[in-house]
Design an enzyme around this catalytic site. Sequence first.
Site, PDB file in Angstrom:
ATOM      1  N   GLY A 204     -14.381  14.638  26.798  1.00 17.36           N
ATOM      2  CA  GLY A 204     -13.615  15.113  25.302  1.00 17.36           C
ATOM      3  C   GLY A 204     -14.393  14.346  24.329  1.00 17.36           C
ATOM      4  CG  ASN A 205     -14.810  14.668  20.864  1.00 14.56           C
ATOM      5  OD1 ASN A 205     -13.800  15.107  19.665  1.00 14.56           O
ATOM      6  ND2 ASN A 205     -15.700  15.805  21.124  1.00 14.56           N
ATOM      7  NE  ARG A 206     -11.382   6.992  20.764  1.00 14.17           N
ATOM      8  CZ  ARG A 206     -10.778   6.574  21.823  1.00 14.17           C
ATOM      9  NH1 ARG A 206      -9.781   7.700  22.472  1.00 14.17           N
ATOM     10  NH2 ARG A 206     -10.609   5.569  22.677  1.00 14.17           N
TER      11      ARG A 206
END
Length: 399
Positions: A204-206
């Site tokens: 995923g990412n932030r």
Amino acid sequence: MRSVVLGVSAGIAVYKACELLRLFTESGHDVRVVPTRDALRFVGEPTWAALSGNPVTTEVWDSVHEVPHVRIGQHADLVVVAPATADVLARAAHGLANDLLTNTLLTARCPVVFAPAMHTEMWEHPATRANVATLRERGSIVVDPAVGRLTGADSGPGRLPDPAEIFEVCRRVLTGRAPDLAGRHVVISAGGTREAIDPVRFIGNRSSGLQGYALARTAVARGAEVTLVSANVALPDPAGAKVVRVETAVDLREAVVSAAAHADAVVMAAAVADFRPSRQSGTKIKKSSAEPDPIHLVKNPDVLAELGEIRREGIAPSPRVIVGFAAETDDVLANGRAKLERKGCDLLVVNQVGENLAFGTPDNAAVVLVAGGDPVEIPRGPKEDLADVVWDLVASRLA
Ligand SMILES: Cc1cc2nc3c(=O)[nH]c(=O)nc-3n(C[C@H](O)[C@H](O)[C@H](O)COP(=O)(O)O)c2cc1C
């Protein structure tokens, strides 16, 4: 500093009006809270008086020498009723004046905003529909309730929108902005995609979705029909927006491309994974003493480039304005300019990532690169301010 009357009536969501009050006072407005008698059963007079710094009365019979039933409405720059009960909507629509709030509504010559909250059955009842229609015909703004969890286990339309959303509508009314996106359909992607490795793990990412949700809220407040394609965002649905939930880049592509065919503008604020694991395990990968298998990645669809291509090639109906976002850590402007050209979009909002900017914070700073125009620098400020600049540029391109 503007003079705001915050009317609160006896809905279970009245506690959320405390936060709305804070948003007004923290932005420097003078707020006079006028609760109904029954609203004080939920949240008492001392709370409103302490948070507003002003006296609080429900009746026309207190401090009669100041003629409050007339003066409060006459001196207001804005009256906002949140939550507005079915009962208060009915009394306002019929011009009743049996407490201080309804007297104030009759004497106010400033803009009036109602934020109704009630059970779905009450909201959908023909009597409430007719009262809302009457109030709107007379020029009041009635914010559509959000869809979601109501009192108890019920769920449906009727939930009080997030205080930040009600505040956004009020802020816009106080600054006298016209609903310049009325009649426009905009599609916004928000959040960050997740690419499964196995049933419990993902890449995923932030991205928190805060910027995309601010874009959705401001677009609704400016009158647009909004489709929000939301990837893994833990924020309440913005009232008045159609929310389509997605998880992966492939899901997001599907949702955005199909909504874009009927849209005037698309704003791709979501952080979409460039790659995904080529293979997903159907069962949880076990920790063993053996070295784990490497994860082999394949490319995800490039949604922004695809939207540009559909428009360029005339493959399908396409939006007139396409806006991309780019998060860069180095060579921010040079990388941004190259991306703008490569993707064929009209505007590219370039964020510098780091120093408490961009991910998960309420503030943002960016440069908007404009195809065929000068860049627009947006100083550090609330994500709503950045959203407004984007919509200003979109609205001028659509005009
Ligand atoms: C626990 C509880 C929750 C309620 N929630 C709502 C509500 O969310 N919306 C609404 O329109 N009425 C709600 N009601 C009913 C109103 O409180 C009732 O109609 C009241 O007379 C409204 O008074 P007011 O409009 O003068 O504030 C609720 C009543 C109770 C007891």
